[in-house]
Design a protein around this motif. Sequence first.
Motif, PDB file in Angstrom:
ATOM      1  N   GLU A  95       0.855  -1.188   0.000  1.00 39.84           N
ATOM      2  CA  GLU A  95       0.000   0.000   0.000  1.00 39.84           C
ATOM      3  C   GLU A  95       0.886   1.231   0.000  1.00 39.84           C
ATOM      4  O   GLU A  95       1.764   1.379   0.856  1.00 39.84           O
ATOM      5  CB  GLU A  95      -0.931   0.021   1.214  1.00 39.84           C
ATOM      6  CG  GLU A  95      -1.907   1.175   1.172  1.00 39.84           C
ATOM      7  CD  GLU A  95      -2.966   1.112   2.260  1.00 39.84           C
ATOM      8  OE1 GLU A  95      -3.203   2.140   2.915  1.00 39.84           O
ATOM      9  OE2 GLU A  95      -3.555   0.034   2.440  1.00 39.84           O
ATOM     10  N   GLU A  96       0.662   2.111  -0.959  1.00 38.65           N
ATOM     11  CA  GLU A  96       1.417   3.361  -1.049  1.00 38.65           C
ATOM     12  C   GLU A  96       0.930   4.342   0.016  1.00 38.65           C
ATOM     13  O   GLU A  96      -0.162   4.185   0.570  1.00 38.65           O
ATOM     14  CB  GLU A  96       1.235   3.987  -2.444  1.00 38.65           C
ATOM     15  CG  GLU A  96       1.737   3.133  -3.578  1.00 38.65           C
ATOM     16  CD  GLU A  96       3.259   3.096  -3.690  1.00 38.65           C
ATOM     17  OE1 GLU A  96       3.965   3.753  -2.889  1.00 38.65           O
ATOM     18  OE2 GLU A  96       3.740   2.397  -4.587  1.00 38.65           O
ATOM     19  N   ALA A  97       1.717   5.369   0.268  1.00 38.04           N
ATOM     20  CA  ALA A  97       1.379   6.366   1.291  1.00 38.04           C
ATOM     21  C   ALA A  97       0.036   7.032   1.010  1.00 38.04           C
ATOM     22  O   ALA A  97      -0.666   7.439   1.941  1.00 38.04           O
ATOM     23  CB  ALA A  97       2.483   7.425   1.372  1.00 38.04           C
ATOM     24  N   TRP A  98      -0.366   7.135  -0.261  1.00 42.34           N
ATOM     25  CA  TRP A  98      -1.638   7.785  -0.615  1.00 42.34           C
ATOM     26  C   TRP A  98      -2.818   6.827  -0.560  1.00 42.34           C
ATOM     27  O   TRP A  98      -3.939   7.215  -0.856  1.00 42.34           O
ATOM     28  CB  TRP A  98      -1.544   8.466  -1.976  1.00 42.34           C
ATOM     29  CG  TRP A  98      -1.143   7.569  -3.103  1.00 42.34           C
ATOM     30  CD1 TRP A  98      -1.984   6.826  -3.895  1.00 42.34           C
ATOM     31  CD2 TRP A  98       0.165   7.291  -3.560  1.00 42.34           C
ATOM     32  NE1 TRP A  98      -1.267   6.099  -4.818  1.00 42.34           N
ATOM     33  CE2 TRP A  98       0.069   6.374  -4.625  1.00 42.34           C
ATOM     34  CE3 TRP A  98       1.439   7.719  -3.162  1.00 42.34           C
ATOM     35  CZ2 TRP A  98       1.176   5.894  -5.301  1.00 42.34           C
ATOM     36  CZ3 TRP A  98       2.530   7.239  -3.846  1.00 42.34           C
ATOM     37  CH2 TRP A  98       2.392   6.343  -4.901  1.00 42.34           C
ATOM     38  N   GLY A  99      -2.586   5.551  -0.180  1.00 43.81           N
ATOM     39  CA  GLY A  99      -3.685   4.608   0.038  1.00 43.81           C
ATOM     40  C   GLY A  99      -3.930   3.605  -1.065  1.00 43.81           C
ATOM     41  O   GLY A  99      -4.739   2.685  -0.899  1.00 43.81           O
ATOM     42  N   GLN A 100      -3.268   3.734  -2.184  1.00 42.98           N
ATOM     43  CA  GLN A 100      -3.470   2.811  -3.301  1.00 42.98           C
ATOM     44  C   GLN A 100      -2.585   1.575  -3.117  1.00 42.98           C
ATOM     45  O   GLN A 100      -1.422   1.678  -2.763  1.00 42.98           O
ATOM     46  CB  GLN A 100      -3.104   3.484  -4.621  1.00 42.98           C
ATOM     47  CG  GLN A 100      -3.286   2.586  -5.838  1.00 42.98           C
ATOM     48  CD  GLN A 100      -2.733   3.215  -7.104  1.00 42.98           C
ATOM     49  OE1 GLN A 100      -1.706   3.877  -7.083  1.00 42.98           O
ATOM     50  NE2 GLN A 100      -3.420   2.981  -8.213  1.00 42.98           N
ATOM     51  N   ARG A 101      -3.170   0.396  -3.374  1.00 45.49           N
ATOM     52  CA  ARG A 101      -2.374  -0.828  -3.364  1.00 45.49           C
ATOM     53  C   ARG A 101      -1.897  -1.106  -4.780  1.00 45.49           C
ATOM     54  O   ARG A 101      -2.637  -0.905  -5.749  1.00 45.49           O
ATOM     55  CB  ARG A 101      -3.189  -2.007  -2.821  1.00 45.49           C
ATOM     56  CG  ARG A 101      -3.519  -1.826  -1.344  1.00 45.49           C
ATOM     57  CD  ARG A 101      -4.191  -3.023  -0.746  1.00 45.49           C
ATOM     58  NE  ARG A 101      -5.424  -3.318  -1.468  1.00 45.49           N
ATOM     59  CZ  ARG A 101      -6.059  -4.483  -1.415  1.00 45.49           C
ATOM     60  NH1 ARG A 101      -5.584  -5.476  -0.692  1.00 45.49           N
ATOM     61  NH2 ARG A 101      -7.169  -4.665  -2.085  1.00 45.49           N
ATOM     62  N   ASN A 102      -0.643  -1.579  -4.893  1.00 45.75           N
ATOM     63  CA  ASN A 102      -0.078  -1.871  -6.193  1.00 45.75           C
ATOM     64  C   ASN A 102       1.067  -2.869  -6.055  1.00 45.75           C
ATOM     65  O   ASN A 102       1.489  -3.201  -4.950  1.00 45.75           O
ATOM     66  CB  ASN A 102       0.400  -0.592  -6.887  1.00 45.75           C
ATOM     67  CG  ASN A 102       1.553   0.070  -6.160  1.00 45.75           C
ATOM     68  OD1 ASN A 102       2.027  -0.400  -5.146  1.00 45.75           O
ATOM     69  ND2 ASN A 102       2.003   1.183  -6.678  1.00 45.75           N
ATOM     70  N   ASN A 124     -12.823   4.233  -2.016  1.00 45.17           N
ATOM     71  CA  ASN A 124     -13.899   3.510  -1.323  1.00 45.17           C
ATOM     72  C   ASN A 124     -13.357   2.616  -0.202  1.00 45.17           C
ATOM     73  O   ASN A 124     -13.982   2.505   0.848  1.00 45.17           O
ATOM     74  CB  ASN A 124     -14.711   2.673  -2.321  1.00 45.17           C
ATOM     75  CG  ASN A 124     -15.767   3.509  -3.001  1.00 45.17           C
ATOM     76  OD1 ASN A 124     -16.673   4.029  -2.366  1.00 45.17           O
ATOM     77  ND2 ASN A 124     -15.641   3.660  -4.306  1.00 45.17           N
ATOM     78  N   ASN A 125     -12.213   1.991  -0.425  1.00 42.35           N
ATOM     79  CA  ASN A 125     -11.602   1.165   0.621  1.00 42.35           C
ATOM     80  C   ASN A 125     -11.261   2.000   1.850  1.00 42.35           C
ATOM     81  O   ASN A 125     -11.440   1.550   2.990  1.00 42.35           O
ATOM     82  CB  ASN A 125     -10.336   0.471   0.112  1.00 42.35           C
ATOM     83  CG  ASN A 125     -10.622  -0.633  -0.873  1.00 42.35           C
ATOM     84  OD1 ASN A 125     -11.742  -1.112  -0.990  1.00 42.35           O
ATOM     85  ND2 ASN A 125      -9.604  -1.036  -1.611  1.00 42.35           N
ATOM     86  N   MET A 126     -10.775   3.206   1.631  1.00 44.54           N
ATOM     87  CA  MET A 126     -10.429   4.090   2.742  1.00 44.54           C
ATOM     88  C   MET A 126     -11.688   4.480   3.523  1.00 44.54           C
ATOM     89  O   MET A 126     -11.671   4.517   4.748  1.00 44.54           O
ATOM     90  CB  MET A 126      -9.685   5.323   2.228  1.00 44.54           C
ATOM     91  CG  MET A 126      -8.334   4.970   1.601  1.00 44.54           C
ATOM     92  SD  MET A 126      -7.587   6.336   0.690  1.00 44.54           S
ATOM     93  CE  MET A 126      -6.570   7.040   1.981  1.00 44.54           C
ATOM     94  N   LYS A 127     -12.761   4.740   2.800  1.00 44.90           N
ATOM     95  CA  LYS A 127     -14.029   5.091   3.453  1.00 44.90           C
ATOM     96  C   LYS A 127     -14.539   3.907   4.269  1.00 44.90           C
ATOM     97  O   LYS A 127     -14.999   4.081   5.409  1.00 44.90           O
ATOM     98  CB  LYS A 127     -15.059   5.518   2.394  1.00 44.90           C
ATOM     99  CG  LYS A 127     -16.347   6.050   2.970  1.00 44.90           C
ATOM    100  CD  LYS A 127     -16.103   7.359   3.708  1.00 44.90           C
ATOM    101  CE  LYS A 127     -17.402   8.019   4.108  1.00 44.90           C
ATOM    102  NZ  LYS A 127     -17.177   9.315   4.754  1.00 44.90           N
ATOM    103  N   GLY A 130     -13.279   3.542   7.605  1.00 43.81           N
ATOM    104  CA  GLY A 130     -13.727   4.530   8.577  1.00 43.81           C
ATOM    105  C   GLY A 130     -13.124   5.910   8.439  1.00 43.81           C
ATOM    106  O   GLY A 130     -13.336   6.760   9.309  1.00 43.81           O
ATOM    107  N   MET A 131     -12.417   6.166   7.379  1.00 45.09           N
ATOM    108  CA  MET A 131     -11.826   7.495   7.204  1.00 45.09           C
ATOM    109  C   MET A 131     -12.877   8.504   6.749  1.00 45.09           C
ATOM    110  O   MET A 131     -13.787   8.160   5.997  1.00 45.09           O
ATOM    111  CB  MET A 131     -10.691   7.441   6.171  1.00 45.09           C
ATOM    112  CG  MET A 131      -9.472   6.675   6.634  1.00 45.09           C
ATOM    113  SD  MET A 131      -8.142   6.670   5.401  1.00 45.09           S
ATOM    114  CE  MET A 131      -7.580   8.369   5.493  1.00 45.09           C
ATOM    115  N   SER A 132     -12.737   9.727   7.205  1.00 44.93           N
ATOM    116  CA  SER A 132     -13.636  10.796   6.770  1.00 44.93           C
ATOM    117  C   SER A 132     -13.242  11.243   5.367  1.00 44.93           C
ATOM    118  O   SER A 132     -12.120  10.999   4.914  1.00 44.93           O
ATOM    119  CB  SER A 132     -13.543  11.984   7.725  1.00 44.93           C
ATOM    120  OG  SER A 132     -12.283  12.628   7.575  1.00 44.93           O
ATOM    121  N   ASN A 133     -14.161  11.918   4.704  1.00 42.19           N
ATOM    122  CA  ASN A 133     -13.868  12.443   3.374  1.00 42.19           C
ATOM    123  C   ASN A 133     -12.679  13.403   3.407  1.00 42.19           C
ATOM    124  O   ASN A 133     -11.832  13.395   2.507  1.00 42.19           O
ATOM    125  CB  ASN A 133     -15.090  13.139   2.779  1.00 42.19           C
ATOM    126  CG  ASN A 133     -16.213  12.178   2.445  1.00 42.19           C
ATOM    127  OD1 ASN A 133     -16.099  10.971   2.665  1.00 42.19           O
ATOM    128  ND2 ASN A 133     -17.300  12.699   1.919  1.00 42.19           N
TER     129      ASN A 133
END
Length: 154
Positions: A95-102, A124-127, A130-133
């Motif tokens: 998982e990259e620092a910005w939340g994307q898995r690659n 959507n995975n971040m949401k 439980g993360m806020s917008n």
Amino acid sequence: MKLNSSVLFVKDIEASKLFYTEIIGLDILHDYGSNIALSENIGLWSVGVDHPIMLHLEDNKYVNRTELYFEEEQIEDCFNKLKLAGVRFFQELQEEAWGQRNFRFFDPDNHLIEVGEPVPVFVNNMKTKGMSNDAISKQTGIPLNNVEEMLGTK
């Protein structure tokens, strides 16, 4: 100008054809023997050592600084399929620092290939976690209104 395709120079056209069709899952659009057009606008070219392109590439004036980038919603399944196929990985699933898995791997000619989650999927995975917008926007660098559009909360 209009981009037509990306072309990879390969040593063994048959091995590359199998790799890109059987492992990656691309379709052959045209097969001219030493020149193959694949879906996703990728071409495979097998050129001899006397070809002008190879004469210039072999003298180390040019360094490969490219990567093919694919997106896949079911990234874990894709990673596991490639691992079972025995591909050589540059970087395993992370998982990259910005939340994307690659992850990244090499084709038979050592071209670098990346597979990443599409932006709406990792947002959507971040949401779901439980993360806020606002927190998603800050972590990803995606403007808040775009995050809200992706999540249908605007």
